[in-house]
Every structure is written in structure tokens, then in C-alpha cells.
Design an enzyme around this catalytic site. Structure first.
Site, PDB file in Angstrom:
ATOM      1  N   GLY A 193     -17.698  -5.949  54.266  1.00 26.45           N
ATOM      2  CA  GLY A 193     -18.070  -6.462  52.946  1.00 26.45           C
ATOM      3  C   GLY A 193     -19.333  -7.298  53.031  1.00 26.45           C
ATOM      4  O   GLY A 193     -20.155  -7.121  53.922  1.00 26.45           O
ATOM      5  N   THR A 195     -21.973 -10.539  53.409  1.00 25.32           N
ATOM      6  CA  THR A 195     -22.142 -11.613  54.383  1.00 25.32           C
ATOM      7  C   THR A 195     -21.494 -12.905  53.907  1.00 25.32           C
ATOM      8  O   THR A 195     -20.837 -13.606  54.677  1.00 25.32           O
ATOM      9  CB  THR A 195     -23.646 -11.850  54.635  1.00 25.32           C
ATOM     10  OG1 THR A 195     -24.189 -10.651  55.193  1.00 25.32           O
ATOM     11  CG2 THR A 195     -23.862 -12.983  55.616  1.00 25.32           C
ATOM     12  N   VAL A 197     -18.949 -13.484  51.904  1.00 30.38           N
ATOM     13  CA  VAL A 197     -17.491 -13.485  52.041  1.00 30.38           C
ATOM     14  C   VAL A 197     -17.111 -13.421  53.520  1.00 30.38           C
ATOM     15  O   VAL A 197     -16.122 -14.017  53.953  1.00 30.38           O
ATOM     16  CB  VAL A 197     -16.857 -12.320  51.258  1.00 30.38           C
ATOM     17  CG1 VAL A 197     -15.352 -12.279  51.479  1.00 30.38           C
ATOM     18  CG2 VAL A 197     -17.145 -12.467  49.777  1.00 30.38           C
ATOM     19  N   GLY A 198     -17.905 -12.720  54.306  1.00 29.41           N
ATOM     20  CA  GLY A 198     -17.636 -12.639  55.743  1.00 29.41           C
ATOM     21  C   GLY A 198     -17.573 -14.020  56.369  1.00 29.41           C
ATOM     22  O   GLY A 198     -16.721 -14.298  57.222  1.00 29.41           O
ATOM     23  N   GLU A 215     -18.154  -6.577  59.438  1.00 28.46           N
ATOM     24  CA  GLU A 215     -19.158  -5.535  59.212  1.00 28.46           C
ATOM     25  C   GLU A 215     -19.811  -5.847  57.872  1.00 28.46           C
ATOM     26  O   GLU A 215     -19.233  -5.564  56.816  1.00 28.46           O
ATOM     27  CB  GLU A 215     -18.477  -4.149  59.185  1.00 28.46           C
ATOM     28  CG  GLU A 215     -17.875  -3.740  60.518  1.00 28.46           C
ATOM     29  CD  GLU A 215     -18.896  -3.052  61.431  1.00 28.46           C
ATOM     30  OE1 GLU A 215     -19.812  -2.376  60.907  1.00 28.46           O
ATOM     31  OE2 GLU A 215     -18.778  -3.192  62.657  1.00 28.46           O
ATOM     32  N   CYS A 249     -23.949   0.505  53.141  1.00 33.21           N
ATOM     33  CA  CYS A 249     -24.393  -0.674  53.884  1.00 33.21           C
ATOM     34  C   CYS A 249     -25.598  -0.387  54.772  1.00 33.21           C
ATOM     35  O   CYS A 249     -26.388  -1.272  55.046  1.00 33.21           O
ATOM     36  CB  CYS A 249     -23.249  -1.258  54.705  1.00 33.21           C
ATOM     37  SG  CYS A 249     -22.408  -0.049  55.725  1.00 33.21           S
TER      38      CYS A 249
END
Lengths: 505, 505
Positions: A193, A195, A197-198, A215, A249
Site C-alpha cells: 500500500g 508509504t 500507511v506503511g 511493499e 505501483c
């Protein structure tokens, strides 16, 4: 969309933990059966999956069949071909000093793995990691993205039908469910998802030191040198930019090239798009739409109509944005401030590869970096002067196809990687195991106190590692076996020949 | 202790980023030179290092010379032997479908690596990761632990003398400095220390999605089967428990065994300790002390005098605690609530290996797990039923010595691993690079829209990966050539024999 109730989540974890402790997932036969079932599911249900994704955001059937189902099936096959090898204990050999120890690496599952999927390739990004998690012997909780609700729902239905529900479960829902899952009894998190939220996921994972694979994405630049084959370049970029309506992506985000190249390239890209989607992409069944209103508005805002040289049409009712090219874009334009994730192709002018490298290095490391040139040295220069998750020369996106290559980001584009054996490794712990022989006690006892200067010096030389005195690279046992046999045969033939006077000497 | 000024930290980052961008660290010869210098430093200065550490917490010279300096030198030698192979682009071969793509994995440095060291093996856990970080081509900031101040100071002085200060720097200080460093321009954090602080580090790293390697700890259990060789088992455990006064992350924390075995082994351990340190370890130069007053009090509180069967003496002025054995310990005792990190050896009674496995699995995964038994299958069963960072059978701690084995934790004991090639990998990004040829365009363009079911079907077939029809393990080319040659020789010999009528056909 039906959501899993928050209260039922602790029970899910309880069930999975009981199954894991019972050793169900450790059985190699169980893992292979699940992978075969997953293959079957992505074969028998591929049309059903495709219509769910079409219902979600007008995703063309072909894209779901090829990019989701086909790739997942390939991943299953690749893993089935190799899983015996991977699951085996791997013996390690070492220099003489440690040759007395029997040592190997024992791969172990982590336990319960949480896989959080994304909406853009809803089946691929949820089920491809699942292959690795199962192969490594874990129980799994899947959390497909709620932004593709039909795909999520059909994933849940089919996983329950085809896979073992005592070990693999799907949780449907949104932020609340995700937050509950992150606090649960998990041993690994795999997230695909954005960056931002990562980073939140990693923060949550830190509470219990849960390992993560993230990822994410970024702005994947494309540098087109003046010597690139324009016809082929244009077609490949046109394809990469508009499949899934640019919501990939590793899609080529923006282009860096000279004005000359730009003026040769644009007509070719336009030509390609017209051959793909006709003059009227909104009528084309091969053209995808933006996933929802929010993203439609977001992408639409990035279009600067004063810089548009092709396209620019939008239709809010259908979340349709046509393939669009913008030129004379600079680093401060809105379209350069975030990952586009849409069918807008900005072209930034640079005079040569050094300017391109400078531009690229001034920004966060991207998930992918592309170079189009017929000069391999130029490509190498750019690769050696930049950093990115992966790179493809003279094509886009395709570097993620071979299962033997790791797929992942670096810096803000991600942590960790997967695909093929990398998936297996991503979901395993490599446990070192060493057997220390009891007959070596005489030697080992030298380490015991009381310490004296003499003992110290003796142990220092005993344990000392040595520089290779002959700089031969590690060639492996079979090379030497072959070389020895070939030498023996050659010697025998020659000496026999001399004995029998075959050679004219 | 002299501390680096917090205001200077920003400049350190600026200098290192400039050096990295100028490509200094990418040069293979620079990396080799630095590693050679590091080797020299841990050779020429080993006695200086040893006396600093002796000042810090009465650490015997032998332990610093062999465990710290010797191991670092070996790590340097191993890296110098292998680095050419590690930095090379690694070509990957694949199934036929992707054979036309020229593909390889290109290792890249991450940029600026922050290595936070611990106090218990201050040189080893700060400088050993440094070998990997340099080998991978990074700039490095070292932050040695302030709890061993003299060692930290001498490390700073020597690193400045021996290594390249434009690329490798040391920051001295405490928690404030760590916080400032974590907010700085870093691309990787390598941390050795407690689990609690490890989680804080990971949380801070999440802010910028910085990859972390966390080498933490836990309570390392030892299961002693009734058929273990008691004398050797006792000596090895006695050694592992008392070196560095038990302040070793891999030290055997507690013992699980039957009462019978306990009765046989306790006298042996006591005998071994007497041999090592005499009856009064307080006077022994071979016996270390606790690092500081706070930890002394912490460990002292863990001793339950009612359960002590040997030792138990303490001296707060010298932070001295004698090697101590406690028996009849249960999981509710204080000593079972935290990692001991001291010279106390608790015995917990279990009747058989099943009870031991259950006990171990009820607790957090540990950094190491030890089994003493002369039955290999028993050891295998325990390994297969538990999970830990690493395991050694019939010895303790020694599994970290061979450079071919990864050293790291799992679950609460850590994230990631290092040593040897694993060090190189932990400080690198494995970038996938693929070259797509132009001549494949006729096939490749089949992926282009407009989509129709016929082309989709064709693409599915074209890109399909197949099950291995022949269940052969992957043979490399030399083993194939050897087999072919051997077969050829065999056949030709047989035919010669048939020709000579040596065997009736």
C-alpha cells in the site's frame, strides 16, 4: 460491503494459534495441498474474479486474468517445483576451523502471518504473498482492501471454499478491523500500500517487535536517452502507463528526456494509445477506470491543463480519466509532488543523463527506475549512480515477472522483498543449528578459565581465520569433480597414445 | 565521560552524506582498505582495548582478546576473503519463459548506517556490524554504549586514528544522543541491546521507514536429557554461564532437567567453577564483575536465598556476584521473569522432553535454545517442536562462531541477522536489474490492448510456468557435465570389454 465483526477477531486468532500449535501447517503435504488448491482456485474461478474486479473499477477482464490469476498460478507452480528444496535443512560448510561442527540452517515458520492487501491488483497482492506464507508453514489472516469491495468479498468466499479454514482466514473491513488485527496475536505483517500507511503499520508492529515487509511505492522515473529506439520505447511506456489506468505501483510515473527526444516520442505514444484504446478510450472495454471518487478527484487535481498536450478529458460519473501527456513539467508542479497512480504522463526536460541522475537522486528512492537506451554503458552508469527497488532497461514493469528475482523497495518505497524463494524466506525464520561434538572437548576446554597469557595466545592462534592464499573463487564441489575426471581421462588418453605410438612425435 | 555535543551531530550527518554522494564508499579498494585498517586496529590495540574494558567492569583480558578482538579480526578476514564475490552483480537463471531477459541482482549500499552498540561485548557488537556496513559500501555512525565509558572513549579515539573519518564517525553519549541520531539523515539502524529499547528504536525508525536489525535477547533455556554426557555438559554450561559474569546475550539462562540429572550435574558444575575461578572467585583475575551498580542490584534481587545451593555471595562495592546455583525454581519466581544477565543458574525440574518443550513454548521465543543429549533424534525433535534464534546441541554460545551461520533472534529476541555474508546483506539493498531486448517486441506486443479472449488465452499459455515433469533436484551445470563424462567413460569401457570378449554377451 459485509464486514467481519471486530468481536470475532480474537476468536479467529485463537483458532489459528490452536491449529499452528497442533503442527498442521508444518506438514509439507498440507502446504503442497493448499498451494495446489490455490492454483485451482485461480484457475477455476478466474472469470468470477475478473467480473468482480470489473464491477469494482471497470477493470478489463484480460488484465485480471493475466496480471492477477496468471501470475498467482505461476507463483504456485514455481513454489511447488521448489518447496522440497526450500523446506529442507541447509547444510553449511566452512573453513577448517569449524569443520568439526555439524551445522545447518533450519527454516521455521513464524506462526500467524497477517497479509494486508491493496486494491489495485486485488487478487495478486493478497494471494501472491499467501503462497510464500503457506510454503513457509504459517497460518495466515488475509485482509483484502475495502476499496475494491467486490473483489474482497469474492476472495473471502473462495478462500473459504478452497483453502483450509482452520489455518487460513479472511477478515473483511476497513481501518477499524486493521487496527484490531495489528494488536492481535501475530508474528509477521506483510503490507502492500502507500508509504504513509506503511509507516503506521511499522509503528504498530514495533509494539511487539513484529517483523514487517512493506511493499510501498513512489514516483518511478523513466530516463529516455537520445539513442533509444523510439518506436519500441513509446509502445512499452504507453502500455505500462495505462494498464490498470496507471494504478500500478511500478508504473512509469514520469519521463526525463531531452526536448528532441520528447518531440519524437509523443506522437509515438499517442499512436500507441490510439491503437490500444481507439480515439475514444471511454468506450473501450480494454481501458480501466480510477478506483473511486476520492482518487478520481486526487488525480484530476494533478492535471495542469496549460501543460497538457494530449488527453486531459475526465468524466466524474464514471471515474474516467483519459490517457494524458503533460510537457514542460518541472519539479515544483503538483503532478511531481506525489505518486500519480493515474494515467497522466508528465515529461520533464533534461539535457543529458547527468541532469537526469541529479534530478532522480534529489528525490526519495523509488520502487522502480527505468532507462531506455541502446547503449548498455549508459544504462550501467545510471544504475550505478542511483538507487531504486528494481530497474528495467528498455521496458517497464516486466522486471517483476521472473519469479527468481526479488521484488521490493528501498528507502521510502519499502522494506523487504518477495516472489519465489524470496517469498519463502520472507515468511520464514532461518534458525542456525550447530552440533558440537563431545570428542572435541580436549580442544574446546582450552577456552576455560583460569586464563593465562599463554592460554590466551594459544587460543588466539587456534581460532584465527586466514586470508585465502590462492585467490581462486569458490568453484564448488562438482566443478572440481568434473575437472578431476576430465584430467584423469585426458591423462590416460595421452599416455595410452604415447605408449601405442598413436601420436606422431 | 566526554560526550559528543548534540549540536555537532547535524554536521556529522552533512559530512557523511557528502562523502557518500561523492562515491568514496562505493570504491571496492576503499572498502578493503578500511577493513584491513579495522583488522590492524583490533590487532595493534588489543591490549589497550582490554585494559579499558578491565577498568570498566573488571573484564579479564583473555575475554576481550579472544571474544572481542579475535572475533572482529576473523570477521574482517572473512569479509576480505569473500567481498569480491559479494559485491559482484549476481546473474540469475530462470525457467525458459524468461530466459531471453538478461537479469541480475545488483547489491547497493543503503547510505548512512547507524550502529548502536551494547556494553557487554562493547567492541564486538559495535565493530563487527561495522565490517558488514563498510563491506556493503555505506558510511557509518557508531554509537557505543555509555555504560562502558572507557571502552567507548577508546573506540572513538582509535576509530578516528585508523579509519577514514570522512565516512566513519563515532558519537559518544547517552539516550539524548540516540534520540537525536534516530531523527537524523540515516538509512539503516543496527541495534544491539534489550528488547524494550529495541521496540522504541523500531518505532522511531518507522517514522521514515528505515530498515532495522535488532539483536536483542531473552531467556535462553537449556534442556539436559538424562543421557547427556554429564561431565562435558557441566563444563560447557559452567563456562557459558560465567564468562563475562553471565552478561552474554547467548548465555544459558536457565536449565530444564529431571531431578536425577540435576543431582548428577550440579556437583560437576560446581567442580568446573572451582577449577575455573578457585574457591573464591572474588580474588580471581579470570572472573568478571557486573557492569554497574544498577544491574548489580537488579541481579541481586533475583537471588532467592532459600533456593540457593551454591554461591550466592555478593559484594556491592565491587559489583561482584559469585557464580550461583538455585534449584526447585518455578516459573513464578522472580528469576524467571526477566533475562538474568548475571551468574545465577536456576534449575527447573521437568520429567521429560515433552514437558520441557511445553515449558519453552509457553514463553517468548528466545535468542538461543540449547539441548544436551547423546540421542540425535531427541535433539531433532526438540528443534522441530520449538522456535528460537539459533540452537546449539551439546554446547552453548558456540553456534555464533562459524561465519557461514546467521546470528539473530526471532520474535521478541530480535529481527534480522548478521555475521559473514549476512552482515553484508543486512547493510545492502538487493536491486533487481533486468535488460529487456528490443527483438522480442513481436511477442511482447501481444500484451498490448485492445484485449480479446483469443489473445488473452494465448498470453496465458505463453507466460505459463510448468510443473517440473521430472522430479530432479536442481543440478548445476558442472554436476551435469561430470555425469555425462562419467557415463561416457563407463559406456566406452563397457563397449571395449564387449569388443575384447571379456564378458560373454
Amino acid at each position: 460491503m459485509i464486514e467481519t465483526s471486530i468481536d470475532s477477531i480474537p476468536n479467529i486468532f485463537q483458532d489459528l494459534r490452536a491449529s499452528f500449535n497442533a503442527g498442521k501447517t508444518k506438514s509439507l503435504a498440507w502446504r503442497k495441498k493448499q498451494l495446489e488448491q490455490l492454483f485451482k482456485m485461480c484457475d477455476e474461478q478466474k472469470e468470477v474474479f475478473a467480473s468482480a474486479a470489473y464491477a469494482d473499477f471497470h477493470r478489463p477482464t484480460a488484465e485480471t486474468l493475466l496480471f492477477d490469476c496468471g501470475v498467482i498460478r505461476n507463483e504456485c507452480i514455481h513454489v511447488l517445483n521448489h518447496i522440497d528444496e526450500w523446506a529442507r535443512d541447509e547444510s553449511r560448510s566452512d573453513s577448517l576451523a569449524y569443520a568439526t561442527m555439524d551445522k545447518y540452517i533450519h527454516p521455521e515458520p513464524f506462526g500467524i502471518c497477517l497479509i494486508i492487501g491493496a486494491w489495485n491488483y486485488p487478487f495478486l497482492l493478497t494471494l501472491s504473498p499467501l503462497v510464500g506464507a503457506i510454503a513457509a508453514g504459517n497460518c495466515v489472516v488475509l485482509k483484502p482492501s475495502e476499496l475494491a469491495p467486490n473483489s474482497a468479498a469474492i476472495t473471502a468466499t473462495m478462500v473459504e471454499r478452497y483453502l483450509d479454514p482452520s489455518c487460513i482466514r479472511v477478515v473483511l473491513g476497513a481501518v477499524d478491523q486493521t487496527q484490531t488485527l495489528l494488536k492481535g496475536d501475530i508474528n509477521h505483517i506483510f503490507y502492500t500500500g502507500s508509504t504513509s500507511v506503511g509507516k503506521l503499520i511499522m509503528k504498530a508492529a514495533a509494539e511487539k517487535m513484529v517483523p514487517v515487509i512493506l511493499e510501498c511505492g513512489g514516483k518511478s522515473p523513466v530516463y529516455i536517452a537520445d539513442d533509444a529506439n523510439i518506436a519500441v520505447t513509446a509502445k512499452r511506456i504507453a502500455w505500462g502507463k495505462t494498464i490498470n489506468c496507471g494504478q500500478t505501483c511500478v508504473a512509469p510515473d514520469y519521463i526525463l528526456c531531452s526536448k528532441t527526444t520528447e518531440s519524437r516520442l509523443i506522437p509515438e505514444i499517442v499512436k500507441a494509445w490510439q491503437s490500444f484504446y481507439t480515439d475514444n478510450p471511454s468506450n473501450s472495454d480494454s481501458y480501466c477506470h480510477i478506483v473511486n471518487d476520492r482518487h478520481f478527484e486526487r488525480v484530476k487535481r494533478l492535471i495542469d491543463s496549460t501543460k497538457v498536450v494530449y488527453g486531459g478529458q475526465t468524466d466524474a460519473k464514471q471515474n474516467f480519466i483519459e490517457p494524458t501527456i503533460m510537457t514542460n513539467v518541472n519539479g515544483n508542479d503538483k503532478v511531481m509532488q506525489e505518486e500519480i497512480f493515474g494515467p497522466i504522463l508528465p515529461i520533464v526536460t533534461v539535457n543529458n543523463e547527468n541532469e537526469a541522475i541529479e534530478f532522480i537522486n534529489a528525490r526519495p528512492k523509488p520502487l522502480a527506475l527505468y532507462v531506455f537506451t541502446s547503449n548498455n554503458n549508459l544504462a550501467k552508469t545510471i544504475i550505478n549512480s542511483t538507487s531504486s527497488g528494481s530497474t528495467c532497461v528498455n521496458d517497464v514493469i516486466f522486471q517483476i515477472a521472473p519469479p527468481c528475482l526479488p521484488f521490493g523497495g528501498v528507502g521510502e518505497s519499502g522494506i523487504g522483498n518477495y516472489h519465489g524463494k524470496n517469498s519463502f524466506d520472507a515468511f520464514s525464520h532461518s534458525r542456525s543449528v550447530a552440533y558440537s561434538p563431545t570428542w572435541a572437548e580436549r580442544l574446546i576446554a582450552k577456552r576455560n578459565p583460569p586464563y593465562t597469557k599463554k592460554k590466551t595466545a594459544s587460543l588466539e592462534s587456534l581460532t584465527k581465520g586466514h586470508r585465502n592464499w590462492l585467490p581462486i573463487p569458490r568453484l564448488g564441489f562438482w566443478f572440481w569433480a568434473f575437472a578431476a575426471l576430465a584430467t584423469a581421462i585426458a591423462t590416460r588418453v595421452i599416455t595410452r597414445g604415447i605408449k601405442n605410438n598413436i601420436w606422431d612425435l | 565521560m566526554i560526550e559528543t555535543r548534540l549540536d555537532d551531530v547535524e554536521n556529522i550527518f552533512k559530512d557523511l552524506r557528502e562523502s557518500f554522494n561523492s562515491g568514496t564508499t562505493k570504491s571496492l579498494s576503499w572498502r578493503k582498505k578500511q577493513i584491513e585498517q579495522l583488522y590492524k586496529m583490533c590487532d595493534e590495540q588489543k591490549h589497550v582495548f582490554a585494559s579499558a574494558l578491565n577498568d570498566d567492569f573488571h573484564r579479564p583480558s583473555f575475554e576481550t582478546l579472544v571474544f572481542d578482538c579475535g572475533s572482529i579480526r576473523n570477521e574482517c578476514t572473512h569479509a576480505l576473503n569473500e567481498i569480491d564475490e559479494w559485491v559482484r552483480d549476481k546473474k540469475i537463471s530462470d525457467a525458459f519463459a524468461f530466459a531471453m531477459l538478461d537479469k541480475y541482482i545488483h547489491p547497493e549500499p543503503l547510505g548512512i548506517a547507524l550502529i548502536i552498540g551494547s556494553w557487554n561485548y562493547p567492541y564486538l557488537v559495535t565493530l563487527s556490524p561495522l565490517v558488514g556496513a563498510i563491506a556493503a559500501g555505506n558510511c557509518v555512525i557508531l554509537k557505543p554504549s555509555e555504560l562502558a565509558p572507557k571502552s567507548a572513549a577508546i573506540m572513538a579515539a582509535m576509530v578516528e586514528r585508523y579509519l577514514d573519518p570522512s565516512c566513519v564517525r563515532v558519537v559518544l553519549g547517552g539516550a539524548d544522543h540516540v534520540q537525536v541520531l534516530l531523527k537524523g539523515d540515516i538509512n539503516k539502524v543496527f541495534y544491539t541491546g534489550s528488547t524494550a529499547v529495541g521496540k522504541i528504536i523500531m518505532k522511531a525508525a518507522a517514522e521514515k521507514m528505515i530498515p532495522v536489525t535488532l539483536e536483542c535477547g531473552g531467556k535462553n533455556p537449556v534442556y539436559i536429557a538424562d543421557d547427556a554426557n554429564m561431565e562435558i555438559c557441566a563444563k560447557r554450561i559452567a563456562w557459558g554461564k560465567a564468562i563475562n559474569c553471565g552478561q552474554t546475550c547467548l548465555a544459558p539462562d536457565y536449565i530444564l532437567c529431571s531431578k536425577t540429572t540435576e543431582n548428577r550435574i550440579v556437583p560437576e558444575i560446581i567442580k568446573a567453577w572451582r577449577q575455573f575461578y578457585t574457591d573464591t572467585p572474588f580474588n580471581s583475575e579470570s572472573y568478571c564483575h557486573i557492569i554497574n551498580n544498577r544491574h548489580f542490584e537488579r541481579v541481586k534481587k533475583l537471588i532467592n536465598q532459600n533456593k540457593v545451593v551454591h554461591g550466592g555471595e555478593t559484594d556491592s562495592e565491587n559489583n561482584y556476584i559469585a557464580p550461583t546455583i538455585m534449584t526447585d525454581v518455578t516459573e513464578n519466581d522472580d528469576i524467571m521473569r526477566e533475562e538474568i544477565f548475571g551468574p545465577i543458574l536456576p534449575f527447573i525440574t521437568v520429567n521429560n522432553e515433552e514437558e520441557a518443550i511445553k515449558f519453552m513454548n509457553n514463553r517468548d521465543k528466545s535468542l538461543a535454545l540449547y539441548v544436551f543429549s547423546s540421542t540425535k533424534s531427541l535433539a531433532q525433535r526438540i528443534i522441530n517442536s520449538t522456535s528460537a534464534g539459533s540452537t546449539c546441541v551439546n554446547d552453548v554460545i558456540f553456534q555464533i562462531a562459524p561465519p557461514s551461520l546467521p546470528f539473530g533472534g526471532v520474535g521478541a529476541s530480535g529481527l534480522g541477522s548478521y555475521h559473514g555474508k549476512y552482515s553484508f546483506d543486512t547493510f545492502s539493498h538487493q536491486r533487481t536489474v533486468v535488460y529487456a531486448p528490443n527483438w522480442t517486441e513481436p511477442i511482447l506486443s501481444k500484451r498490448n490492448p485492445p484485449y480479446n479472449p483469443t489473445i488473452t488465452g494465448l498470453m496465458e499459455k505463453l507466460t505459463k510456468v510448468h510443473r517440473n515433469w521430472f522430479p530432479m533436484p536442481r543440478f548445476n551445470c558442472f554436476s551435469m557435465m561430470f555425469t555425462v563424462l562419467a557415463l561416457a567413460v563407463g559406456i566406452s569401457m563397457t563397449m571395449n570389454r564387449m569388443k575384447d570378449d571379456k564378458s560373454k554377451v
